[in-house]
Write an enzyme that holds these catalytic residues in place. Structure first.
Site, short mmCIF file in Angstrom:
data_model
loop_
_atom_site.label_atom_id
_atom_site.label_comp_id
_atom_site.label_asym_id
_atom_site.label_seq_id
_atom_site.Cartn_x
_atom_site.Cartn_y
_atom_site.Cartn_z
N ASN A 1 -12.23 -1.62 -4.73
CA ASN A 1 -12.06 -2.06 -6.11
C ASN A 1 -13.28 -2.88 -6.50
O ASN A 1 -13.54 -3.92 -5.90
CB ASN A 1 -10.77 -2.90 -6.20
N TYR B 1 0.85 -1.19 0.00
CA TYR B 1 0.00 0.00 0.00
C TYR B 1 0.89 1.24 0.00
O TYR B 1 0.61 2.22 -0.69
CB TYR B 1 -0.91 0.01 1.24
N CYS C 1 -6.35 -6.56 -6.80
CA CYS C 1 -6.14 -6.01 -5.46
C CYS C 1 -5.56 -7.03 -4.50
O CYS C 1 -4.96 -6.67 -3.49
CB CYS C 1 -7.44 -5.42 -4.93
N HIS C 2 -5.67 -8.32 -4.83
CA HIS C 2 -5.09 -9.36 -3.97
C HIS C 2 -3.57 -9.30 -3.97
O HIS C 2 -2.94 -9.89 -3.10
CB HIS C 2 -5.57 -10.75 -4.41
N GLU D 1 -0.81 -17.93 -8.32
CA GLU D 1 0.15 -17.17 -9.14
C GLU D 1 1.60 -17.51 -8.80
O GLU D 1 2.52 -16.85 -9.28
CB GLU D 1 -0.10 -15.67 -8.96
#
Length: 178
Positions: A127, A99, A135-136, A162
């Site tokens: 979002n 962030y 956003c994850h 991922e």
């Protein structure tokens, strides 16, 4: 008219919303936006072309691929939120950002010395099109896995899908989006 349909992912049911041409929302039905998951008969319309395109994208993503974002989207929000969401789209597949990093980038763009990471957190948390606008992939400065509207279990599953090295992150004992 807002149109809605469901997508059954490997990690939970997702609701898709559309204005008829563009994707306007994508959330896990277990998210804090779950009230949006109620569908009236006239809203349910899974045959929209945008829903087909979104399902193809999600199918590829959940197979561990990194599909190109080619889904037409309409985002509604403040100029600040829209900028944060544009930055989220640039986070590479399999990588994370904090962030604070996003706050520094926006501060530099605006010629400011500082920007609030909490303000960024607010925008990330609102979002409307999760997963596609990733956003994850946003984490706390010290590896804190917090701030995912779908819940931390879903965030961990998406990052694991991922192939993100999870040993640098931890689940907070208390806080948001547990």
């Amino acid at each position: 008219m807002e149109y809605k349909c469901f997508y059954e992912s490997a990690i939970g049911r997702i609701i898709l919303t559309s204005d008829g041409e563009n994707l306007t929302g994508l959330w896990f039905t277990t998210s804090r936006f779950s009230e949006l998951c109620e569908i009236e008969k006239e809203q349910f319309h899974e045959e929209l072309p945008v829903f087909h395109k979104t399902r193809r994208w999600l199918n590829a993503y959940f197979k561990g691929q990194n599909p190109k974002i080619d889904v037409p989207m309409r985002l509604s929000g403040s100029a600040f939120c829209l900028r944060v969401w544009e930055i989220l789209k640039t986070i590479p597949y399999g990588q994370t950002i904090t962030y604070g990093d996003i706050a520094k980038q926006i501060a530099a763009e605006q010629g400011k010395a500082k920007m609030s990471a909490q303000a960024v957190g607010y925008a990330v948390g609102h979002n409307p099109i999760s997963i596609i606008i990733p956003c994850h992939r946003v984490v706390g400065a010290k590896g804190n896995l917090t701030g995912y509207g779908g819940g931390l279990d879903k965030k961990i599953q998406l990052l694991t899908l991922e192939n993100v090295a999870m040993d640098a992150f931890y689940r907070p004992k208390r806080g948001t989006a547990l």
